[in-house]
Design a protein around this motif. Structure first.
Motif, PDB file in Angstrom:
ATOM      1  N   ARG A   9     -11.870 -24.933   0.914  1.00 19.67           N
ATOM      2  CA  ARG A   9     -10.926 -23.816   0.261  1.00 19.67           C
ATOM      3  C   ARG A   9     -11.846 -22.746  -0.022  1.00 19.67           C
ATOM      4  NH1 ARG A   9      -9.331 -26.837  -4.100  1.00 19.67           N
ATOM      5  NH2 ARG A   9      -7.523 -27.691  -3.025  1.00 19.67           N
ATOM      6  N   PHE A  10     -13.040 -23.118  -0.599  1.00 20.17           N
ATOM      7  CA  PHE A  10     -14.084 -22.026  -0.953  1.00 20.17           C
ATOM      8  C   PHE A  10     -14.539 -21.209   0.415  1.00 20.17           C
ATOM      9  CE2 PHE A  10     -18.647 -20.636  -0.902  1.00 20.17           C
ATOM     10  CZ  PHE A  10     -18.761 -19.558  -1.892  1.00 20.17           C
ATOM     11  N   TYR A  11     -14.610 -21.815   1.386  1.00 23.49           N
ATOM     12  CA  TYR A  11     -14.814 -20.955   2.824  1.00 23.49           C
ATOM     13  C   TYR A  11     -13.844 -20.279   3.310  1.00 23.49           C
ATOM     14  CZ  TYR A  11     -19.338 -23.925   3.492  1.00 23.49           C
ATOM     15  OH  TYR A  11     -20.373 -24.771   3.311  1.00 23.49           O
ATOM     16  N   HIS A  12     -12.615 -20.759   3.116  1.00 22.66           N
ATOM     17  CA  HIS A  12     -11.554 -20.096   3.748  1.00 22.66           C
ATOM     18  C   HIS A  12     -11.107 -18.788   2.729  1.00 22.66           C
ATOM     19  CE1 HIS A  12      -7.669 -19.171   5.591  1.00 22.66           C
ATOM     20  NE2 HIS A  12      -6.990 -19.352   4.519  1.00 22.66           N
ATOM     21  N   ASN A  13     -11.194 -18.874   1.473  1.00 25.36           N
ATOM     22  CA  ASN A  13     -10.782 -17.773   0.554  1.00 25.36           C
ATOM     23  C   ASN A  13     -12.018 -16.823   0.385  1.00 25.36           C
ATOM     24  OD1 ASN A  13      -8.654 -19.344  -0.464  1.00 25.36           O
ATOM     25  ND2 ASN A  13      -9.659 -20.215  -2.415  1.00 25.36           N
ATOM     26  N   TYR A  14     -13.089 -17.288   0.665  1.00 19.65           N
ATOM     27  CA  TYR A  14     -14.313 -16.055   0.811  1.00 19.65           C
ATOM     28  C   TYR A  14     -13.919 -15.375   1.989  1.00 19.65           C
ATOM     29  CZ  TYR A  14     -19.026 -14.387   0.740  1.00 19.65           C
ATOM     30  OH  TYR A  14     -20.061 -13.073   0.476  1.00 19.65           O
ATOM     31  N   MET A  15     -13.592 -15.870   3.224  1.00 21.35           N
ATOM     32  CA  MET A  15     -13.400 -15.366   4.383  1.00 21.35           C
ATOM     33  C   MET A  15     -12.246 -14.319   4.237  1.00 21.35           C
ATOM     34  SD  MET A  15     -12.741 -16.880   8.276  1.00 21.35           S
ATOM     35  CE  MET A  15     -10.921 -17.253   7.849  1.00 21.35           C
ATOM     36  N   MET A  16     -11.355 -14.701   3.610  1.00 25.96           N
ATOM     37  CA  MET A  16     -10.242 -13.778   3.312  1.00 25.96           C
ATOM     38  C   MET A  16     -10.537 -12.710   2.395  1.00 25.96           C
ATOM     39  SD  MET A  16      -8.227 -15.339   5.663  1.00 25.96           S
ATOM     40  CE  MET A  16      -6.887 -14.318   5.457  1.00 25.96           C
ATOM     41  N   SER A  17     -11.592 -12.749   1.740  1.00 26.65           N
ATOM     42  CA  SER A  17     -11.861 -11.628   0.558  1.00 26.65           C
ATOM     43  C   SER A  17     -12.609 -10.484   1.530  1.00 26.65           C
ATOM     44  CB  SER A  17     -12.538 -12.235  -0.360  1.00 26.65           C
ATOM     45  OG  SER A  17     -14.024 -12.471   0.063  1.00 26.65           O
ATOM     46  N   GLU A  18     -12.853  -9.378   0.650  1.00 27.24           N
ATOM     47  CA  GLU A  18     -13.709  -8.298   1.108  1.00 27.24           C
ATOM     48  C   GLU A  18     -14.922  -8.589   1.647  1.00 27.24           C
ATOM     49  OE1 GLU A  18     -14.160  -4.610   2.647  1.00 27.24           O
ATOM     50  OE2 GLU A  18     -12.201  -5.266   1.708  1.00 27.24           O
ATOM     51  N   GLN A  19     -15.608  -9.589   0.910  1.00 27.71           N
ATOM     52  CA  GLN A  19     -17.012 -10.022   1.212  1.00 27.71           C
ATOM     53  C   GLN A  19     -17.093 -10.670   2.782  1.00 27.71           C
ATOM     54  OE1 GLN A  19     -15.407 -10.484  -1.757  1.00 27.71           O
ATOM     55  NE2 GLN A  19     -16.909 -11.313  -3.040  1.00 27.71           N
ATOM     56  N   GLY A  20     -16.087 -11.287   2.946  1.00 29.37           N
ATOM     57  CA  GLY A  20     -16.188 -12.317   3.936  1.00 29.37           C
ATOM     58  C   GLY A  20     -15.416 -12.103   5.274  1.00 29.37           C
ATOM     59  N   LYS A  21     -15.200 -10.376   5.162  1.00 26.88           N
ATOM     60  CA  LYS A  21     -14.311 -10.202   6.427  1.00 26.88           C
ATOM     61  C   LYS A  21     -14.935 -10.090   7.882  1.00 26.88           C
ATOM     62  CE  LYS A  21     -15.272  -5.068   5.582  1.00 26.88           C
ATOM     63  NZ  LYS A  21     -14.746  -3.938   5.190  1.00 26.88           N
ATOM     64  N   VAL A  22     -16.262 -10.183   7.686  1.00 29.23           N
ATOM     65  CA  VAL A  22     -17.021 -10.188   9.194  1.00 29.23           C
ATOM     66  C   VAL A  22     -16.649 -11.548   9.725  1.00 29.23           C
ATOM     67  CG1 VAL A  22     -18.875 -11.544   7.822  1.00 29.23           C
ATOM     68  CG2 VAL A  22     -19.393 -10.324  10.098  1.00 29.23           C
ATOM     69  N   GLY A  23     -16.499 -12.619   9.004  1.00 28.82           N
ATOM     70  CA  GLY A  23     -15.991 -14.049   9.652  1.00 28.82           C
ATOM     71  C   GLY A  23     -14.779 -13.946   9.899  1.00 28.82           C
ATOM     72  N   LEU A  24     -13.710 -13.300   9.377  1.00 35.13           N
ATOM     73  CA  LEU A  24     -12.306 -13.120   9.619  1.00 35.13           C
ATOM     74  C   LEU A  24     -12.185 -12.341  11.055  1.00 35.13           C
ATOM     75  CD1 LEU A  24      -9.334 -13.642   9.150  1.00 35.13           C
ATOM     76  CD2 LEU A  24      -9.275 -11.459   7.981  1.00 35.13           C
ATOM     77  N   GLN A  25     -13.083 -11.289  11.182  1.00 30.82           N
ATOM     78  CA  GLN A  25     -13.088 -10.404  12.303  1.00 30.82           C
ATOM     79  C   GLN A  25     -13.552 -11.254  13.535  1.00 30.82           C
ATOM     80  OE1 GLN A  25     -11.548  -7.357  11.989  1.00 30.82           O
ATOM     81  NE2 GLN A  25     -11.469  -7.564  14.302  1.00 30.82           N
TER      82      GLN A  25
END
Length: 332
Positions: free
Chosen positions: A121-137
């Motif tokens: 949950r932590f990894y997913h929420n982090y990725m969906m936040s501004e700080q984790g957008k590099v992962g989402l991209q």
């Protein structure tokens, strides 16, 4: 550990038909007063696995495995005693007496599973936040949709020393359990997150438990992949990625791919019966698990030298179980 009452165990045995139980894992044929099938615990082509309806027990004349319904459930699902009883009780519609009957190992396993779920949950929420957008991209660039990303619970591990550690601590988890889950390590300067600056794929077992993680770098740095080491809840040689979804695909075949991303892309394309073995090489245990859920295995491996070598090994392993093998011709 306090023991479960004799009356509870007797009722559980009365409500658990061992032939019905084992038939959900093994194809059985009636032979006189017994039932026989291929043993799910070792490779064989001639049935030596026997189920005795009158004594509600089983025995394999090939490998010596035997016992009652609880013994079978422990061995087939890699569970401790209490968890095996819980699964059978749930199956029989019975309520466990109370949690006071949990032993320390069962409690430890449950806490590790809770930590893994919170970590995912932590990894997913982090990725969906501004700080984790590099992962989402990264995932979007690989052609995955937001729906697929959510479905598989994909995430991103922060490029920080101990962000997950601090998060889990704030949730009340103790350090020894974090270490046991394999998400945190201890170094000379204290505790640190095992996965950092990696896109994360949670590994979920057939019962829906979050048991491990696979992490991949965003560039070409080494090591490209790191995975959770074996823990109380995860042994990579026993697990198959994507089987939690593929078993409900409604198909009697499974498509065996090489890696997690291949499986995820296949599911997005509509092939919801795609799976992959955990670890770098397919194992006997994974082959036996797959053969319990499918009549046909479709092998889809890369056309390069490594892929063809893995394909040949897979063919030899599946040759030892009662399942049809197909190898499609892939163009491009």
């Amino acid at each position: 550990m306090p023991s479960l009452s004799d009356s509870f165990l007797q009722e559980l045995q009365l409500k658990t038909d061992i032939v019905d139980l084992i038939s959900s894992y093994v194809s059985l044929k009636k032979r006189g007063n017994t039932y026989v099938g291929l043993c799910p615990f070792h490779n064989e082509k001639t049935p030596s696995f026997t189920v005795y309806e009158n004594t509600q027990s089983f025995y394999c004349f090939g490998c010596g495995a035997g016992g009652d319904g609880v013994s079978f459930m422990r061995k087939i699902e890699n569970l401790d005693y209490i968890d095996a009883v819980k699964v059978l009780a749930q199956r029989a519609g019975m309520q466990m007496p109370d949690d006071g009957y949990d032993d320390s190992l069962s409690k430890k396993r449950r806490v590790i599973l809770q930590i893994n779920r919170e970590t995912a949950r932590f990894y997913h929420n982090y990725m969906m936040s501004e700080q984790g957008k590099v992962g989402l991209q990264y995932f979007l660039n690989r052609g995955l949709s937001q729906k697929t990303i959510r479905h598989f619970g994909l995430g991103y591990a922060p490029n920080n020393w101990d962000e997950l550690f601090k998060h889990l601590k704030s949730k009340g988890y103790n350090v020894s359990d974090m270490l046991a889950a394999g998400v945190v390590r201890k170094g000379e300067k204290g505790y640190y997150d095992y996965f950092r600056n990696r896109v994360m794929t949670p590994i979920i077992d057939v019962r829906g438990n979050f048991i491990a993680f696979g992490g991949r770098v965003l560039d070409d740095s080494k090591p490209k992949y790191i995975n959770t080491s074996d823990t109380l809840v995860y042994k990579k040689t026993n697990e198959v990625f994507g089987l939690n979804y593929a078993k409900d695909s409604g198909k009697d075949s499974l498509i065996l791919c090489e890696g997690y991303m291949d499986v995820i892309a296949m599911h997005q394309a509509g092939f919801t019966n795609a799976v992959a073995g955990c670890g770098t090489a397919l194992t006997n245990e994974q082959v036996r698990l797959l053969s319990r859920y499918a009549k046909e295995i479709i092998l889809v491996y890369d056309n390069d030298e490594a892929g063809q070598k893995a394909l040949n090994k897979a063919i030899s392993l599946f040759d030892q179980v009662d399942v049809k093998i197909s190898i499609p011709t892939l163009s491009g």
